[in-house]
Design a protein around this motif. Structure first.
Motif, PDB file in Angstrom:
ATOM      1  N   GLU A  30      45.016  19.372  55.150  1.00 55.49           N
ATOM      2  CA  GLU A  30      44.832  18.245  54.238  1.00 55.49           C
ATOM      3  C   GLU A  30      44.945  16.922  54.984  1.00 55.49           C
ATOM      4  OE1 GLU A  30      46.772  18.245  50.293  1.00 55.49           O
ATOM      5  OE2 GLU A  30      47.755  16.398  50.980  1.00 55.49           O
ATOM      6  N   GLY A  31      43.961  16.058  54.783  1.00 56.98           N
ATOM      7  CA  GLY A  31      43.968  14.762  55.452  1.00 56.98           C
ATOM      8  C   GLY A  31      43.392  14.795  56.844  1.00 56.98           C
ATOM      9  N   GLY A  32      42.910  15.964  57.280  1.00 58.60           N
ATOM     10  CA  GLY A  32      42.370  16.082  58.625  1.00 58.60           C
ATOM     11  C   GLY A  32      40.956  15.536  58.740  1.00 58.60           C
ATOM     12  N   TYR A  33      40.607  15.138  59.938  1.00 55.49           N
ATOM     13  CA  TYR A  33      39.283  14.576  60.247  1.00 55.49           C
ATOM     14  C   TYR A  33      38.866  15.171  61.577  1.00 55.49           C
ATOM     15  CZ  TYR A  33      35.835  10.863  61.352  1.00 55.49           C
ATOM     16  OH  TYR A  33      34.709  10.144  61.684  1.00 55.49           O
ATOM     17  N   PHE A  34      37.943  16.140  61.530  1.00 58.31           N
ATOM     18  CA  PHE A  34      37.594  16.907  62.718  1.00 58.31           C
ATOM     19  C   PHE A  34      36.122  16.702  63.057  1.00 58.31           C
ATOM     20  CE2 PHE A  34      40.922  19.098  60.346  1.00 58.31           C
ATOM     21  CZ  PHE A  34      41.926  19.177  61.299  1.00 58.31           C
ATOM     22  N   LYS A  35      35.885  16.148  64.226  1.00 62.41           N
ATOM     23  CA  LYS A  35      34.510  15.911  64.656  1.00 62.41           C
ATOM     24  C   LYS A  35      33.954  17.137  65.372  1.00 62.41           C
ATOM     25  CE  LYS A  35      34.799  10.885  65.290  1.00 62.41           C
ATOM     26  NZ  LYS A  35      34.643   9.792  66.271  1.00 62.41           N
ATOM     27  N   ALA A  36      32.671  17.350  65.172  1.00 67.73           N
ATOM     28  CA  ALA A  36      32.018  18.496  65.812  1.00 67.73           C
ATOM     29  C   ALA A  36      30.568  18.147  66.130  1.00 67.73           C
ATOM     30  CB  ALA A  36      32.081  19.718  64.901  1.00 67.73           C
ATOM     31  N   GLN A  37      30.001  18.947  67.004  1.00 68.08           N
ATOM     32  CA  GLN A  37      28.598  18.809  67.391  1.00 68.08           C
ATOM     33  C   GLN A  37      27.850  20.040  66.917  1.00 68.08           C
ATOM     34  OE1 GLN A  37      27.503  19.466  71.618  1.00 68.08           O
ATOM     35  NE2 GLN A  37      26.773  17.360  71.583  1.00 68.08           N
ATOM     36  N   GLU A 153      40.480   6.276  60.944  1.00 60.80           N
ATOM     37  CA  GLU A 153      40.712   4.841  60.729  1.00 60.80           C
ATOM     38  C   GLU A 153      39.928   4.015  61.729  1.00 60.80           C
ATOM     39  OE1 GLU A 153      44.467   1.691  60.475  1.00 60.80           O
ATOM     40  OE2 GLU A 153      44.830   3.866  60.602  1.00 60.80           O
ATOM     41  N   LYS A 154      39.873   4.489  62.966  1.00 62.82           N
ATOM     42  CA  LYS A 154      39.113   3.790  63.997  1.00 62.82           C
ATOM     43  C   LYS A 154      37.617   3.807  63.695  1.00 62.82           C
ATOM     44  CE  LYS A 154      39.055   5.692  68.042  1.00 62.82           C
ATOM     45  NZ  LYS A 154      39.507   6.168  69.369  1.00 62.82           N
ATOM     46  N   ASP A 155      37.136   4.906  63.073  1.00 61.94           N
ATOM     47  CA  ASP A 155      35.724   5.032  62.717  1.00 61.94           C
ATOM     48  C   ASP A 155      35.385   4.369  61.384  1.00 61.94           C
ATOM     49  OD1 ASP A 155      35.359   6.449  65.019  1.00 61.94           O
ATOM     50  OD2 ASP A 155      35.256   8.426  64.056  1.00 61.94           O
ATOM     51  N   GLY A 156      36.409   3.843  60.694  1.00 59.79           N
ATOM     52  CA  GLY A 156      36.172   3.224  59.400  1.00 59.79           C
ATOM     53  C   GLY A 156      35.857   4.220  58.303  1.00 59.79           C
ATOM     54  N   VAL A 157      36.405   5.436  58.427  1.00 59.68           N
ATOM     55  CA  VAL A 157      36.144   6.502  57.463  1.00 59.68           C
ATOM     56  C   VAL A 157      37.361   6.710  56.575  1.00 59.68           C
ATOM     57  CG1 VAL A 157      35.673   8.978  57.196  1.00 59.68           C
ATOM     58  CG2 VAL A 157      34.518   7.669  58.991  1.00 59.68           C
ATOM     59  N   VAL A 158      37.121   6.790  55.272  1.00 59.86           N
ATOM     60  CA  VAL A 158      38.196   7.060  54.318  1.00 59.86           C
ATOM     61  C   VAL A 158      38.252   8.566  54.077  1.00 59.86           C
ATOM     62  CG1 VAL A 158      39.063   6.673  51.992  1.00 59.86           C
ATOM     63  CG2 VAL A 158      37.917   4.821  53.221  1.00 59.86           C
ATOM     64  N   ILE A 159      39.376   9.175  54.372  1.00 58.65           N
ATOM     65  CA  ILE A 159      39.536  10.620  54.222  1.00 58.65           C
ATOM     66  C   ILE A 159      39.911  10.951  52.778  1.00 58.65           C
ATOM     67  CG2 ILE A 159      40.840  12.652  54.971  1.00 58.65           C
ATOM     68  CD1 ILE A 159      41.310  11.259  57.623  1.00 58.65           C
ATOM     69  N   PRO A 160      39.188  11.861  52.136  1.00 60.63           N
ATOM     70  CA  PRO A 160      39.569  12.266  50.773  1.00 60.63           C
ATOM     71  C   PRO A 160      40.870  13.063  50.785  1.00 60.63           C
ATOM     72  CG  PRO A 160      37.790  13.647  51.582  1.00 60.63           C
ATOM     73  CD  PRO A 160      37.985  12.574  52.611  1.00 60.63           C
ATOM     74  N   MET A 161      41.809  12.657  49.940  1.00 64.51           N
ATOM     75  CA  MET A 161      43.116  13.295  49.926  1.00 64.51           C
ATOM     76  C   MET A 161      43.373  14.118  48.670  1.00 64.51           C
ATOM     77  SD  MET A 161      44.404  12.475  52.846  1.00 64.51           S
ATOM     78  CE  MET A 161      46.121  12.948  52.619  1.00 64.51           C
ATOM     79  N   THR A 162      42.523  13.968  47.665  1.00 67.42           N
ATOM     80  CA  THR A 162      42.679  14.734  46.430  1.00 67.42           C
ATOM     81  C   THR A 162      41.459  15.601  46.216  1.00 67.42           C
ATOM     82  OG1 THR A 162      41.627  13.075  45.002  1.00 67.42           O
ATOM     83  CG2 THR A 162      43.999  12.831  45.434  1.00 67.42           C
TER      84      THR A 162
END
Length: 214
Positions: A30-37, A153-162
């Motif tokens: 929850e709250g994670g932001y994982f970049k992938a190719q 936060e650095k990318d300006g992305v709001v992570i959905p938490m609910t």
């Protein structure tokens, strides 16, 4: 779409995508932001794409180099040694959405029968079997989730938490839009109640699209 964002890595290359996967609410991620190719072969959709995490992910089904190991992305060949059924492997009916939803599901429910990361698999099973009392696996994930939040936060992305924010719902904002599909069908088409078909005479009388009238 729910749970992830996608875009082209380069505007002139349709075969390579940047993917950001959000950790599902009410899970360890929850709250994670994982970049992938995500890379598509020239034979796509007859051959599966590949996914490599650019963000560090400690998971039983992710190799140390970030490559994801998941049945849905394995070529559709008969390999009894793999323990996978042919129906679990790639087929051309899959698309980006079904692939990434499978990845999101895998985050919370790893496949520990044929792990890509044996150490993570052992650690996950200890955490699962102890019902969360063994915190080693959980602590690593929490640390990675925290790092992902800083990256978002650095990318300006709001992570959905609910769950409500996580699952995108279609909204019709135009005031003139008609959202009652029953009325749409009834008003726009003259249906014959006896046989549920449109008669040729009714169609000719009601259709002005081909006679130049407006």
């Amino acid at each position: 779409m729910e749970g992830f964002r996608v875009k082209l890595a380069q505007d002139d290359n349709l075969f390579e995508w940047e993917v950001a996967i959000f950790g599902p609410p009410e899970t360890l991620y929850e709250g994670g932001y994982f970049k992938a190719q995500m890379k598509f072969p020239p034979e796509y959709p007859y051959s599966p794409p590949s996914i490599r995490f650019l963000t560090k992910v400690w998971h039983p089904n992710v190799y140390e180099n970030g490559d994801l190991c998941i049945s849905i992305l394995h070529p559709p060949v008969d390999d009894p040694q793999s323990g996978e059924l042919p129906c679990e492997r790639w087929n051309p009916t899959q698309n980006v959405r079904t692939i990434l939803l499978s990845v999101i599901s895998l985050l919370n429910e790893p496949n520990t029968f044929s792990p890509a990361n044996v150490d993570a698999s052992v650690m996950y099973r200890r955490w699962r079997d102890s019902k969360g009392k063994d915190k080693e696996y959980e602590n690593i994930i929490r640390k990675q989730v925290s790092g992902g939040r800083a990256e978002a936060e650095k990318d300006g992305v709001v992570i959905p938490m609910t769950l409500e924010d996580y699952c995108i719902k279609t909204k019709v904002n135009a005031p003139e839009a008609n959202t009652d599909m029953t009325d749409f069908y009834v008003d726009d088409y003259d249906l014959d109640d006896d046989d549920d078909q449109i008669s040729g005479e009714e169609y000719e009388d009601g259709d002005d699209s081909g006679n130049g009238e407006s």
